[in-house]
Design an enzyme around this catalytic site. Sequence first.
Site, PDB file in Angstrom:
ATOM      1  CD  GLU A  49     -33.128  13.430  18.313  1.00 29.47           C
ATOM      2  OE1 GLU A  49     -32.578  14.179  17.488  1.00 29.47           O
ATOM      3  OE2 GLU A  49     -33.454  12.258  18.067  1.00 29.47           O
ATOM      4  CG  ASP A  60     -27.680  18.775  11.219  1.00 29.44           C
ATOM      5  OD1 ASP A  60     -28.354  17.773  11.504  1.00 29.44           O
ATOM      6  OD2 ASP A  60     -26.956  19.368  12.034  1.00 29.44           O
TER       7      ASP A  60
END
Length: 263
Positions: A49, A60
């Site tokens: 990823e 995040d």
Amino acid sequence: MTRIDAKFAELAAQGKKAFVAYVMAGDPDYDTSLEIVKGLPGAGVDVIELGLPFTDPMADGSTIQLAGQRALDGGMTLDQTLNIARELRKTDDTTPVVMMGYYNPIYSRGVDTFLAQAKEAGIDGLIIVDLPPEEDDELCIPAQKAGLNFIRLATPTTDAKRLPKVLQNTSGFVYYVSVTGTTGAAAAQAADVAPEVARIKSSTDLPVIVGFGVRTPETAQDIAGVADGTVVGSAIVEKIGAGEPVADVLAFVKSLADGAHRA
């Protein structure tokens, strides 16, 4: 069949679970980031990823936010992110690369232009966390027509009414977010994850990979044991952010991969 489809078919034939590693493109700088990415397959990573740095990364936690900021401060761009994939492809034509990020840089580039560039660079799939299924015509369906998988997130709050919508145009694999909150916020628990993975798998034939909250080889093994594989991001990114040598980062990644593969 994409590289992602081929990889999961290969793992299934071997009776193995997948280990997916997340790194932020350009963190701490372009050259180091490229060296790490090129070393991931040798460390046992089944799917890479690759984070696309963005100024407002709402899903995040602080670890990956800081990584994105370091990358942006170093001048990292969408073009350079694609170039990391392009460079990897010179030596590795089989490890799938999934670009994970947000829609704004893609929208700014133009969807058709971006998809053509991503395909040429060797990107296999996209995780774009701020595009819900209601916006599938925007990027998801064009991406699939271009031959890229579009991977969707399911979460503990994705209920029975919402799940079919989430799965409708998903391909490659389903990414199950094991905890509520942002990346790195809490530890994943296999006992909590197992029934959720079973619920998702009752509605799709796609592999279900579990991420968020996996930080140790032991947890990687536990979580992979109740799913088709696991993802680790923040724990790897922390070591990169601390300035650890590339060899030490890759050794840590290998320990995580070994844990997942023991499941």
